[in-house]
Write an enzyme that holds these catalytic residues in place. Structure first.
Site, mmCIF file in Angstrom:
data_model
loop_
_atom_site.group_PDB
_atom_site.id
_atom_site.type_symbol
_atom_site.label_atom_id
_atom_site.label_comp_id
_atom_site.label_asym_id
_atom_site.label_seq_id
_atom_site.Cartn_x
_atom_site.Cartn_y
_atom_site.Cartn_z
ATOM 1 N N HIS A 73 0.798 -1.352 -0.101
ATOM 2 C CA HIS A 73 -0.076 -0.034 0.024
ATOM 3 C C HIS A 73 0.710 1.277 -0.223
ATOM 4 O O HIS A 73 1.230 1.654 -1.419
ATOM 5 C CB HIS A 73 -1.026 -0.012 1.164
ATOM 6 C CG HIS A 73 -1.629 1.341 1.165
ATOM 7 N ND1 HIS A 73 -2.728 2.096 0.556
ATOM 8 C CD2 HIS A 73 -1.848 2.096 2.703
ATOM 9 C CE1 HIS A 73 -2.466 3.059 0.886
ATOM 10 N NE2 HIS A 73 -2.593 3.012 2.213
ATOM 11 N N HIS A 97 4.068 6.343 6.180
ATOM 12 C CA HIS A 97 2.721 7.648 6.107
ATOM 13 C C HIS A 97 1.690 6.996 6.674
ATOM 14 O O HIS A 97 1.307 7.098 7.979
ATOM 15 C CB HIS A 97 2.215 7.659 5.211
ATOM 16 C CG HIS A 97 0.562 7.013 4.522
ATOM 17 N ND1 HIS A 97 1.523 6.204 3.132
ATOM 18 C CD2 HIS A 97 -0.239 7.048 5.374
ATOM 19 C CE1 HIS A 97 0.276 5.481 2.821
ATOM 20 N NE2 HIS A 97 -0.093 5.918 3.796
ATOM 21 N N GLU A 101 0.852 5.224 13.238
ATOM 22 C CA GLU A 101 0.277 4.869 13.945
ATOM 23 C C GLU A 101 -0.310 2.714 13.458
ATOM 24 O O GLU A 101 -0.905 2.417 14.234
ATOM 25 C CB GLU A 101 -1.197 4.917 12.559
ATOM 26 C CG GLU A 101 -2.459 4.821 13.122
ATOM 27 C CD GLU A 101 -4.351 5.454 12.671
ATOM 28 O OE1 GLU A 101 -5.164 5.116 13.012
ATOM 29 O OE2 GLU A 101 -3.606 6.058 11.144
ATOM 30 N N ASP A 102 0.721 2.330 12.929
ATOM 31 C CA ASP A 102 0.339 0.987 12.786
ATOM 32 C C ASP A 102 1.124 0.183 13.003
ATOM 33 O O ASP A 102 1.387 -1.088 13.055
ATOM 34 C CB ASP A 102 -0.291 1.048 11.378
ATOM 35 C CG ASP A 102 -1.242 1.117 10.751
ATOM 36 O OD1 ASP A 102 -2.196 1.355 11.447
ATOM 37 O OD2 ASP A 102 -1.431 1.525 9.814
ATOM 38 N N ASP A 163 -2.946 7.905 -1.507
ATOM 39 C CA ASP A 163 -3.571 7.214 0.083
ATOM 40 C C ASP A 163 -4.679 6.153 -0.177
ATOM 41 O O ASP A 163 -4.999 5.157 -0.718
ATOM 42 C CB ASP A 163 -2.988 7.723 1.580
ATOM 43 C CG ASP A 163 -4.312 6.235 2.151
ATOM 44 O OD1 ASP A 163 -3.322 5.504 2.814
ATOM 45 O OD2 ASP A 163 -5.559 6.486 2.673
ATOM 46 N N ASP A 284 -17.973 18.503 -25.518
ATOM 47 C CA ASP A 284 -17.126 18.223 -25.178
ATOM 48 C C ASP A 284 -16.931 17.222 -24.420
ATOM 49 O O ASP A 284 -15.814 17.066 -23.775
ATOM 50 C CB ASP A 284 -16.250 18.931 -24.319
ATOM 51 C CG ASP A 284 -17.368 19.088 -22.257
ATOM 52 O OD1 ASP A 284 -18.542 18.813 -22.861
ATOM 53 O OD2 ASP A 284 -16.935 19.858 -22.188
#
Length: 516
Positions: A73, A97, A101-102, A163, A284
């Site tokens: 990811h 990133h 947190e993980d 993300d 268009d």
């Protein structure tokens, strides 16, 4: 609600959603490195490799819902940003990133390893957390954090867009209710923010990747309309492009590129709804893009087009002299071409083209010469959003109001002096007046729209020139205005003025209490 499998969706995106930055199905770290080697210095490439190795080790043993290793990811998010030739620090932050947190790795460790700038971006993403409906209060609080983080450092949103794009690509692994919720949130919040930041690439991808999950039947219908139109128009457009190229070259003007452009699916869907699904009224679905060297050449090419094909009345738009509030610059013209068929042309320089595709991301973008221009753009509306959300964002009803104010389709109208005012679609002359100044709103009595006297509740259209007529003796707004104004600034200003008038009225009819 039918579940869209990841295998089926993989087929859909490869066949029908040809965005330049989508990662390949079995993305490897080597492909990321190969991409960044095209524009990064050797030491920056080495730092990106080191960040990948660090992230892989930190996420060791973690898997996503689909069963694939978690490292895939952040790798995909970094690859998406690398295709935009963006500053290497942003790519490094994308790889890292999710770590605070993980995993057990702290921000302090990341700062020590990769520097304060990278750690600051990762901290911004970490503060956002993962937006989830864990009760209204939690969700609203997460949205607040996102708006504040965006105003503080817009690079955080670039990582968030990458993300979210990859999460949409792998959404088939989620249960149907979550598919719908994530896709709807993307359409209503993320894609409009990308649009207001001027990042056409992210806006279009976020919309088209979400579209089949939210409106699957309409998606199939729109895709059929667009594909049949492209099939019919491709050969015709080639003849038109060849003729234009020949005519322009004969004048000595150098064309950098001439290409066919197809309207993105969700954008076409919105337009079809406006036209009651009458596709003949949409000019268009396909268009011709022309890129030239400099500003003067843009106008020269416009003249050549009009010399060869007569323009459709009211369809010439000069976004160069009057750019859209998100910075978009280009010349648009719609003309009657061979056999009376209608074709739209979009003319711009290469710099304008990059800004149109990448918006604020272009400010951290390496050009073809390997030069990066790192200049933080002042995003007034984002700072305004961060400032007012504390007062107006308390529940989901408030969020709906905020979507109208900041995320709905925008129109661009002008003051008589030529200043551009950015308003939500269907905004009225009263919304315009309050956007200029509270007192102008409170004392407005009429509006000249394109030199014609109109009622104050008249919905404004793109490109309107509006002049507000005021009566300085007027005591305040009409309470009936609350029924048709669109913006929260107009609603809150009207309510405040009405409350103030009511208090003054009560003072006059109720005598003060005796002090004896």
């Amino acid at each position: 609600m039918e579940l869209i499998s990841s295998t089926c969706y993989e087929f859909l995106i490869r066949k029908f959603m040809e965005f330049s930055f989508l990662p390949p199905k079995n993305l490897s770290p080597g492909q990321l490195i190969k991409e960044v080697e095209k524009f990064c210095r050797v030491e920056d490439v080495e730092n990106i490799q080191r960040a990948y190795d660090f992230a892989k080790k930190a996420h060791e043993g973690q898997t996503r819902r689909s069963g694939e290793p978690y490292i895939n990811h952040p790798l995909a998010a970094a690859y998406i940003l690398s295709k935009m030739r963006i500053d290497s620090n942003i790519i490094v932050a994308a790889l890292l990133h999710d770590i605070p947190e993980d995993t057990r790795v702290t921000l302090e460790t990341l700062e020590k390893e990769f520097g304060a700038d990278v750690a600051k971006m990762v901290e911004g993403i970490t503060k956002l957390g993962k937006l989830k409906y864990r009760g209204v209060e939690r969700y609203i609080e997460n949205l607040r954090k996102m708006f504040v983080a965006m105003a503080e450092d817009v690079r955080v949103m670039l990582i968030k867009f990458a993300d979210r794009t990859h999460n949409l690509l792998t959404l088939g692994a989620q249960p149907p209710s979550k598919q719908y919720r994530i896709a709807l949130e993307t359409l209503e919040i993320y894609a409009p923010i990308a649009s207001r930041l001027g990042i056409a690439e992210f806006k279009s991808a976020l919309e088209d990747l979400s579209f089949p999950y939210v409106y699957p039947k309409d998606y199939e219908r729109v895709r059929g309309i667009r594909d049949s139109s492209i099939e019919k128009e491709s050969q015709y457009l080639k003849v038109i492009m060849d003729k234009l190229t020949k005519e322009v070259k004969a004048t000595g003007i150098k064309i950098v590129d001439v290409h066919g452009r197809k309207k993105q699916l969700y954008s076409l869907y919105r337009k079809l709804l406006q036209k009651n699904w009458q596709k003949t009224k949409i000019y268009d679905i396909t268009a011709v893009g022309v890129i030239v060297n400099d500003l003067n050449d843009c106008y020269a090419v416009l003249g050549i087009i009009h010399k060869n094909w007569p323009p459709v009345k009211g369809r010439i738009k000069d976004y160069i002299s009057q750019p859209k509030p998100n910075g978009y610059r280009s010349l648009h013209t719609t003309v009657f071409c061979n056999d009376g068929r209608i074709v739209e042309f979009q003319i711009r320089t290469w710099e304008m083209h990059e800004e149109a595709e990448y918006g604020v991301a272009a400010h951290w973008h390496y050009d073809e010469r390997g030069v990066i221009k790192i200049t933080q753009k002042n995003i007034v509306w984002a700072k305004e959003l961060a400032k007012i959300q504390k007062d107006i964002l308390n529940n989901l009803t408030d969020l709906e109001e905020m979507k109208i104010d900041f995320f709905q389709n925008r129109i661009f109208v002008f003051t008589p002096n030529g200043d551009v005012i950015d308003l939500p679609e269907d905004a009225t002359a009263i919304d315009f007046a309050y956007n200029i100044h509270t007192e102008i709103g409170n004392k407005c009595t009429g509006a000249l729209i394109n030199d014609q006297m109109e009622s104050l509740e008249t919905p404004l259209k793109n490109g309107d020139v509006v002049e507000i007529i005021v009566d300085k003796k007027r005591k305040g707004p009409n309470p009936d205005w609350l029924a048709f104004v669109k913006t929260s600034i107009a609603k809150s200003s009207i309510k405040s003025a009405l409350n103030a008038n009511k208090k003054n009225w009560l003072k006059n009819i109720i005598p003060p209490k005796s002090t004896k």
